[in-house]
Design an enzyme around this catalytic site. Sequence first.
Site, PDB file in Angstrom:
ATOM      1  N   ASP A 258      44.110  41.855  51.370  1.00  0.00           N
ATOM      2  CA  ASP A 258      43.832  41.412  50.006  1.00  0.00           C
ATOM      3  C   ASP A 258      45.005  40.645  49.434  1.00  0.00           C
ATOM      4  O   ASP A 258      46.106  40.687  49.962  1.00  0.00           O
ATOM      5  CB  ASP A 258      43.616  42.650  49.126  1.00  0.00           C
ATOM      6  N   LYS A 280      41.214  35.850  47.948  1.00  0.00           N
ATOM      7  CA  LYS A 280      40.572  34.757  47.216  1.00  0.00           C
ATOM      8  C   LYS A 280      40.482  33.555  48.141  1.00  0.00           C
ATOM      9  O   LYS A 280      41.396  33.297  48.908  1.00  0.00           O
ATOM     10  CB  LYS A 280      41.404  34.378  46.000  1.00  0.00           C
ATOM     11  N   MET A 393      44.148  46.088  35.610  1.00  0.00           N
ATOM     12  CA  MET A 393      43.511  44.791  35.359  1.00  0.00           C
ATOM     13  C   MET A 393      43.329  44.541  33.863  1.00  0.00           C
ATOM     14  O   MET A 393      42.286  44.038  33.439  1.00  0.00           O
ATOM     15  CB  MET A 393      42.147  44.730  36.067  1.00  0.00           C
TER      16      MET A 393
HETATM   17  C1  LIG Z   1      41.803  45.462  41.971  1.00  0.00           C
HETATM   18  S1  LIG Z   1      42.952  46.583  41.301  1.00  0.00           S
HETATM   19  C2  LIG Z   1      43.471  47.381  42.754  1.00  0.00           C
HETATM   20  C3  LIG Z   1      44.145  48.671  42.501  1.00  0.00           C
HETATM   21  C4  LIG Z   1      44.679  49.327  43.759  1.00  0.00           C
HETATM   22  N1  LIG Z   1      43.616  49.697  44.627  1.00  0.00           N
HETATM   23  C5  LIG Z   1      45.572  50.538  43.445  1.00  0.00           C
HETATM   24  O1  LIG Z   1      45.209  51.664  43.777  1.00  0.00           O
HETATM   25  O2  LIG Z   1      46.637  50.329  42.883  1.00  0.00           O
HETATM   26  C6  LIG Z   1      44.287  45.516  40.920  1.00  0.00           C
HETATM   27  C7  LIG Z   1      45.113  46.007  39.728  1.00  0.00           C
HETATM   28  O3  LIG Z   1      46.017  47.019  40.120  1.00  0.00           O
HETATM   29  C8  LIG Z   1      47.180  46.937  39.323  1.00  0.00           C
HETATM   30  N2  LIG Z   1      48.335  46.752  40.209  1.00  0.00           N
HETATM   31  C9  LIG Z   1      48.349  46.740  41.546  1.00  0.00           C
HETATM   32  N3  LIG Z   1      49.597  46.611  42.029  1.00  0.00           N
HETATM   33  C10 LIG Z   1      50.414  46.545  40.956  1.00  0.00           C
HETATM   34  C11 LIG Z   1      51.809  46.401  40.779  1.00  0.00           C
HETATM   35  N4  LIG Z   1      52.648  46.315  41.839  1.00  0.00           N
HETATM   36  N5  LIG Z   1      52.309  46.359  39.526  1.00  0.00           N
HETATM   37  C12 LIG Z   1      51.491  46.463  38.462  1.00  0.00           C
HETATM   38  N6  LIG Z   1      50.160  46.600  38.567  1.00  0.00           N
HETATM   39  C13 LIG Z   1      49.615  46.640  39.788  1.00  0.00           C
HETATM   40  C14 LIG Z   1      47.004  45.762  38.401  1.00  0.00           C
HETATM   41  O4  LIG Z   1      46.473  46.257  37.187  1.00  0.00           O
HETATM   42  C15 LIG Z   1      45.984  44.945  39.142  1.00  0.00           C
HETATM   43  O5  LIG Z   1      45.281  44.098  38.274  1.00  0.00           O
END
Ligand SMILES: C[S@@+](CC[C@H](N)C(=O)[O-])C[C@H]1O[C@@H](n2cnc3c(N)ncnc32)[C@H](O)[C@@H]1O
Length: 495
Positions: A258, A280, A393
């Site tokens: 991803d 994407k 998100m």
């Molecule tokens: C589609 S979701 C996936 C979440 C992922 N499966 C998890 O458990 O963290 C994507 C969102 O996770 C959050 N996210 C993921 N990695 C991050 C990071 N290193 N710092 C801040 N937010 C993060 C953000 O809000 C982002 O928009």
Amino acid sequence: MDYLPIFLDLRGRRCLMVGGGDVATRKTDLLLQAGGAVHAVAPELGDGMQALVDSGRVEYRAGEFRESDLDGAQLVIAATDNRPVNARVAQQADARGIPVNVVDDPALCRFIVPAIVDRSPVVAAVSTGGSSPVLARLIRGRLEALIPAAFGRLAALAGDFRHEVKARISDGTRRRVFWEGVLGGPIAEMIYSGRDNEARESLNKALDDFADAADGASHREGHSSGEVYLVGAGPGDPDMLTFRALRLMQQADIVVHDRLVSQRVLDLTRRDAPRIYAGKKRSNHTLPQESINALLVRLAREGKRVLRLKGGDPFIFGRGGEEIETLAAEGIPFQVVPGITAAAGCAAYAGIPLTHRDHAQSCVFVTGHLKDGTVALDWKHLVQKHQTIVIYMGLVGLPVICRELIGHGMAADTPAALVEQGTTDNQRVFTATIATLSETVEQADVRAPTLIIIGSVVRLREKLGWFETDAGREASLDPQFRMDHPKKGKQLLPE
Ligand SMILES: C[S@@+](CC[C@H](N)C(=O)[O-])C[C@H]1O[C@@H](n2cnc3c(N)ncnc32)[C@H](O)[C@@H]1O
């Protein structure tokens, strides 16, 4: 080579331990684990050794060491804090040709006790020739990380089949190919994920198929059916991968990843494994979920071990469930490896405990994804006392989210934080209130991914913040951002 590494069969053999303190206890434990019959000699015993004697596992003679203690001994360890005694034990044991170790005195040793990784029957031993036991222990730590805990069970299974395989596959090269397929393929994975009976049945079947095949060498046993590993890659810092994630990353034949999986994590996948980017497309549209599901099925059907690598945890806002539903329906074997989700990673690296007895007894994770220009959340249930809200998100919808929370009764001065690119070298943390966070973030040119944390726990960052990047420090010095920045040298303390 200064020493020859060998493994001794000590079962039922008399081992003499001279000394009764803590060190003697540790070494005695080791000898007992290897089945040795330990006889201890010391004027008095410490608590640990006394307990072993009381349990009947160690024989004991109270008194100073005398030469007759060596009678019948096959191995001797001297662990007293009296050097002349240790030297006499060493000299007399050596004169009788009995291997002797003197703790912390390499010059008097005939053998060295190595640092050990015990996955019996697999045992790895590390020695620095007595020059640095601490270094040996550090190396052992690395090996511990590399050798799955279940290796012992895998070796035991292989041991059970060894003679039968030898009898049925007489050609040595074909036999090697067979074992390589078993030990590096799905049968090994079954053991690692606790499916021992299934592994045994599959090994039986694999042996039948292989032995019957006219051309065994062309039959890549163990790889004939593919498998999908759905693995959580964590929020960015590769140090947060699990041991299992790393092992599967290094054995998978192909990687489907991803957008959120960091480059540093991707760099740890097998070098020759092709990577497919499913985050994407160039047109900036997300690859439809159905296409990803179908891709995983197709690759596994081709016999590949497919690494489906996702940011954070695959089951938290990661559509991992949907992907394995398709695999399950199609009968493709899979396993799921959890990852550190963004909420846990960002909160820890921002110094914001998500629960705390004085602040929050519950914590909810929600998605702030905008749909039709608004965020559809159950606001009434979100606005609760003593509850932390974590929003994934939520960057684009942040103004709507804050407005709705205030509109549904949350105090406008409730602390809120936005963590940008949490756990990475670019992490920045902005703290404000729900009334001001949106404006603060707007001025800061914030880049995704970002995570929002709302609740009074955010205040704890002032005391508990410990991780600071250059980017974070720079922003914290800029007076236009209301940021509490961590005080240098602070570490998170265990509860
Ligand atoms: C589609 S979701 C996936 C979440 C992922 N499966 C998890 O458990 O963290 C994507 C969102 O996770 C959050 N996210 C993921 N990695 C991050 C990071 N290193 N710092 C801040 N937010 C993060 C953000 O809000 C982002 O928009």
